[in-house]
Design a protein around this motif. Structure first.
Motif, PDB file in Angstrom:
ATOM      1  N   UNK A  56       0.797  -1.227   0.000  1.00  0.00           N
ATOM      2  CA  UNK A  56       0.000   0.000   0.000  1.00  0.00           C
ATOM      3  C   UNK A  56       0.836   1.286   0.000  1.00  0.00           C
ATOM      4  N   UNK A  57       2.093   1.184  -0.368  1.00  0.00           N
ATOM      5  CA  UNK A  57       2.917   2.380  -0.494  1.00  0.00           C
ATOM      6  C   UNK A  57       2.648   3.045  -1.840  1.00  0.00           C
ATOM      7  N   UNK A  58       2.209   4.325  -1.859  1.00  0.00           N
ATOM      8  CA  UNK A  58       1.987   4.993  -3.155  1.00  0.00           C
ATOM      9  C   UNK A  58       3.315   5.307  -3.826  1.00  0.00           C
ATOM     10  N   UNK A  59       3.373   5.120  -5.128  1.00  0.00           N
ATOM     11  CA  UNK A  59       4.581   5.396  -5.891  1.00  0.00           C
ATOM     12  C   UNK A  59       4.204   5.634  -7.346  1.00  0.00           C
ATOM     13  N   UNK A  60       5.169   6.111  -8.100  1.00  0.00           N
ATOM     14  CA  UNK A  60       4.980   6.279  -9.537  1.00  0.00           C
ATOM     15  C   UNK A  60       5.738   5.160 -10.235  1.00  0.00           C
ATOM     16  N   UNK A  61       5.096   4.525 -11.180  1.00  0.00           N
ATOM     17  CA  UNK A  61       5.687   3.403 -11.892  1.00  0.00           C
ATOM     18  C   UNK A  61       5.930   3.829 -13.338  1.00  0.00           C
ATOM     19  N   UNK A  62       7.201   3.858 -13.751  1.00  0.00           N
ATOM     20  CA  UNK A  62       7.507   4.170 -15.145  1.00  0.00           C
ATOM     21  C   UNK A  62       7.623   2.871 -15.909  1.00  0.00           C
ATOM     22  N   UNK A  63       6.802   2.717 -16.945  1.00  0.00           N
ATOM     23  CA  UNK A  63       6.811   1.480 -17.729  1.00  0.00           C
ATOM     24  C   UNK A  63       7.156   1.813 -19.181  1.00  0.00           C
ATOM     25  N   UNK A  64       8.057   1.010 -19.750  1.00  0.00           N
ATOM     26  CA  UNK A  64       8.540   1.219 -21.105  1.00  0.00           C
ATOM     27  C   UNK A  64       8.255  -0.036 -21.924  1.00  0.00           C
ATOM     28  N   UNK A  65       7.538   0.079 -23.030  1.00  0.00           N
ATOM     29  CA  UNK A  65       7.205  -1.119 -23.813  1.00  0.00           C
ATOM     30  C   UNK A  65       8.445  -1.769 -24.410  1.00  0.00           C
ATOM     31  N   UNK A  66       8.518  -3.087 -24.297  1.00  0.00           N
ATOM     32  CA  UNK A  66       9.664  -3.816 -24.845  1.00  0.00           C
ATOM     33  C   UNK A  66       9.738  -3.691 -26.362  1.00  0.00           C
ATOM     34  N   UNK A  67       8.587  -3.500 -26.997  1.00  0.00           N
ATOM     35  CA  UNK A  67       8.546  -3.419 -28.454  1.00  0.00           C
ATOM     36  C   UNK A  67       9.371  -2.256 -28.994  1.00  0.00           C
ATOM     37  N   UNK A  68       9.505  -1.188 -28.190  1.00  0.00           N
ATOM     38  CA  UNK A  68      10.227  -0.003 -28.654  1.00  0.00           C
ATOM     39  C   UNK A  68      11.381   0.392 -27.737  1.00  0.00           C
ATOM     40  N   UNK A  69      11.724  -0.487 -26.776  1.00  0.00           N
ATOM     41  CA  UNK A  69      12.772  -0.173 -25.798  1.00  0.00           C
ATOM     42  C   UNK A  69      13.803  -1.292 -25.750  1.00  0.00           C
ATOM     43  N   UNK A  70      15.059  -0.942 -25.959  1.00  0.00           N
ATOM     44  CA  UNK A  70      16.127  -1.927 -25.822  1.00  0.00           C
ATOM     45  C   UNK A  70      16.476  -2.096 -24.346  1.00  0.00           C
ATOM     46  N   UNK A  71      16.821  -3.318 -23.962  1.00  0.00           N
ATOM     47  CA  UNK A  71      17.164  -3.601 -22.573  1.00  0.00           C
ATOM     48  C   UNK A  71      18.267  -2.670 -22.083  1.00  0.00           C
ATOM     49  N   UNK A  72      19.300  -2.466 -22.894  1.00  0.00           N
ATOM     50  CA  UNK A  72      20.417  -1.624 -22.469  1.00  0.00           C
ATOM     51  C   UNK A  72      19.960  -0.188 -22.228  1.00  0.00           C
ATOM     52  N   UNK A  99      10.757  -6.573 -15.070  1.00  0.00           N
ATOM     53  CA  UNK A  99      10.213  -6.709 -16.416  1.00  0.00           C
ATOM     54  C   UNK A  99       8.970  -7.575 -16.362  1.00  0.00           C
ATOM     55  N   UNK A 100       8.016  -7.287 -17.241  1.00  0.00           N
ATOM     56  CA  UNK A 100       6.862  -8.156 -17.438  1.00  0.00           C
ATOM     57  C   UNK A 100       6.985  -8.720 -18.847  1.00  0.00           C
ATOM     58  N   UNK A 101       5.973  -9.412 -19.317  1.00  0.00           N
ATOM     59  CA  UNK A 101       6.040  -9.968 -20.667  1.00  0.00           C
ATOM     60  C   UNK A 101       6.154  -8.869 -21.720  1.00  0.00           C
ATOM     61  N   UNK A 102       5.561  -7.704 -21.449  1.00  0.00           N
ATOM     62  CA  UNK A 102       5.485  -6.654 -22.470  1.00  0.00           C
ATOM     63  C   UNK A 102       6.248  -5.381 -22.110  1.00  0.00           C
ATOM     64  N   UNK A 103       6.665  -5.224 -20.843  1.00  0.00           N
ATOM     65  CA  UNK A 103       7.256  -3.960 -20.413  1.00  0.00           C
ATOM     66  C   UNK A 103       8.514  -4.169 -19.565  1.00  0.00           C
ATOM     67  N   UNK A 104       9.359  -3.145 -19.558  1.00  0.00           N
ATOM     68  CA  UNK A 104      10.350  -2.934 -18.520  1.00  0.00           C
ATOM     69  C   UNK A 104       9.788  -1.840 -17.619  1.00  0.00           C
ATOM     70  N   UNK A 105      10.128  -1.874 -16.330  1.00  0.00           N
ATOM     71  CA  UNK A 105       9.597  -0.850 -15.445  1.00  0.00           C
ATOM     72  C   UNK A 105      10.460  -0.617 -14.225  1.00  0.00           C
ATOM     73  N   UNK A 106      10.279   0.552 -13.618  1.00  0.00           N
ATOM     74  CA  UNK A 106      10.905   0.829 -12.331  1.00  0.00           C
ATOM     75  C   UNK A 106      10.022   1.781 -11.533  1.00  0.00           C
ATOM     76  N   UNK A 107      10.175   1.720 -10.210  1.00  0.00           N
ATOM     77  CA  UNK A 107       9.336   2.499  -9.307  1.00  0.00           C
ATOM     78  C   UNK A 107      10.091   3.723  -8.816  1.00  0.00           C
ATOM     79  N   UNK A 108       9.432   4.872  -8.852  1.00  0.00           N
ATOM     80  CA  UNK A 108      10.045   6.105  -8.398  1.00  0.00           C
ATOM     81  C   UNK A 108       9.127   6.863  -7.452  1.00  0.00           C
ATOM     82  N   UNK A 109       9.705   7.832  -6.791  1.00  0.00           N
ATOM     83  CA  UNK A 109       8.983   8.682  -5.854  1.00  0.00           C
ATOM     84  C   UNK A 109       7.748   9.285  -6.518  1.00  0.00           C
ATOM     85  N   UNK A 110       6.641   9.283  -5.813  1.00  0.00           N
ATOM     86  CA  UNK A 110       5.428   9.923  -6.310  1.00  0.00           C
ATOM     87  C   UNK A 110       5.446  11.397  -5.931  1.00  0.00           C
ATOM     88  N   UNK A 111       5.499  12.259  -6.919  1.00  0.00           N
ATOM     89  CA  UNK A 111       5.437  13.700  -6.689  1.00  0.00           C
ATOM     90  C   UNK A 111       3.993  14.123  -6.911  1.00  0.00           C
TER      91      UNK A 111
END
Length: 327
Positions: A56-72, A99-111
């Motif tokens: 239940x910690x609020x946060x911002x999740x940035x998700x990037x589609x694998x289809x258009x994002x290289x792992x590096x 990572x999920x099946x379709x996205x890479x993601x990371x959690x950041x501070x919610x502003x």
């Protein structure tokens, strides 16, 4: 297990962190671990979601589609963001990358608030006092970034997040384009008003196989120029030009003044500013990248007036609040 290959001897802390992150990047289903409340941001490369973790910690999740994002590319953005996140004027990270099946993601501070672009009144801007508070904090963040040998490369109002409506506290965000100082740019495919003239010279025009200019080395002066354009935008509510090329009349007018201020008049849309402010802009927006000041030098101008109380074009500014802006 994901691996980027062995880390060469003498590699940077960012590269080492990328390798470690690649080895420990977990696979998860976003909806199983996070309660997605709503989308709070969308850009060319991905989305930012308001979520609560299962704890239940609020946060911002940035998700990037694998289809258009290289792992590096994803690892670089995450690791750079994590490396910078302890600065008080930079958005913090939770240290959660996945990572999920379709996205890479990371959690950041919610502003909880809006970005700077959302509070700019078109052709009006925001009060000078708020602009100065914002300028000091963004300059502090950029100074820190540059000291670590990095260049943000995407300074614009949309990437300055507000913790309140008066710019008492702001945070710089989005490090998707951040690069190491000295990285070479071969070409770019389009321009933005924030791009310095040497970067605009790297545009690959339609029908061209390569640009005429030699590769451009990424330097902090690119951020300095973009920072100057940002300050103009939030003081006035409009861009000073569309792009820094001779085909743009507004840029050409500014260029003529910069190169010969004694003989060329101050461009019309710049007449609202005081001589001290024009000196600041002249240093931030120097046409020659080698002549631009460091971003932190803006702090030396904060104690001076930036906007004329009665401007030459008849507009009036009262108590730091611009009532109208037209060029």
């Amino acid at each position: 297990m994901i691996t980027l290959g062995s880390v060469p001897e003498g590699s940077s802390p960012i590269e080492e962190l990328m390798e470690l992150t690649a080895q420990s990047l977990c696979q998860l289903n976003i909806k199983e671990h996070f309660n997605v409340i709503k989308e709070i941001g969308r850009g060319k490369y991905g989305r930012v979601l308001l979520v609560t973790h299962r704890c239940r910690t609020p946060m911002a999740l940035k998700v990037l589609p694998k289809a258009s994002t290289k792992l590096k590319g994803f690892l670089r953005e995450y690791c750079i963001s994590l490396h910078l996140s302890h600065h008080p004027c930079i958005v913090g990270l939770f240290g959660i990358a996945f990572q999920s099946d379709e996205h890479y993601g990371f959690a950041q501070e919610l502003v909880v608030g809006r970005d700077l672009f959302a509070v700019i009144q078109p052709r009006v801007g925001i009060p000078e006092s708020a602009v100065k508070r914002c300028a000091v904090q963004v300059a502090s963040a950029l100074e820190f970034i540059h000291q670590l040998g990095l260049v943000h490369r995407d300074i614009k109002p949309e990437n300055v997040l507000l913790l309140d409506t008066h710019c008492q506290r702001v945070k710089l965000a989005d490090f998707g384009l951040t690069q190491k100082q000295g990285t070479l740019i071969q070409y770019i495919t389009g321009t933005l008003p924030y791009m310095a003239p040497e970067l605009c010279a790297m545009v690959l025009e339609e029908g061209q196989d390569e640009v005429k200019a030699p590769p451009l080395s990424v330097q902090p002066s690119l951020d300095t120029f973009a920072f100057g354009v940002l300050l103009f935008c939030i003081l006035t509510g409009f861009f000073p030009w569309e792009h820094c090329m001779n085909t743009d009349d507004f840029y050409q007018e500014f260029s003529d003044w910069q190169q010969n201020p004694e003989k060329s008049p101050v461009p019309s849309q710049w007449k609202r500013f005081t001589p001290a402010c024009m000196e600041m802009f002249g240093r931030l927006l120097a046409l020659d990248a080698n002549e631009r000041c460091l971003v932190e030098e803006v702090k030396g101008f904060v104690g001076k007036e930036w906007v004329r109380s009665k401007r030459l074009n008849g507009l009036v500014e009262d108590s730091g609040k611009i009532s109208a802006c037209q060029s």
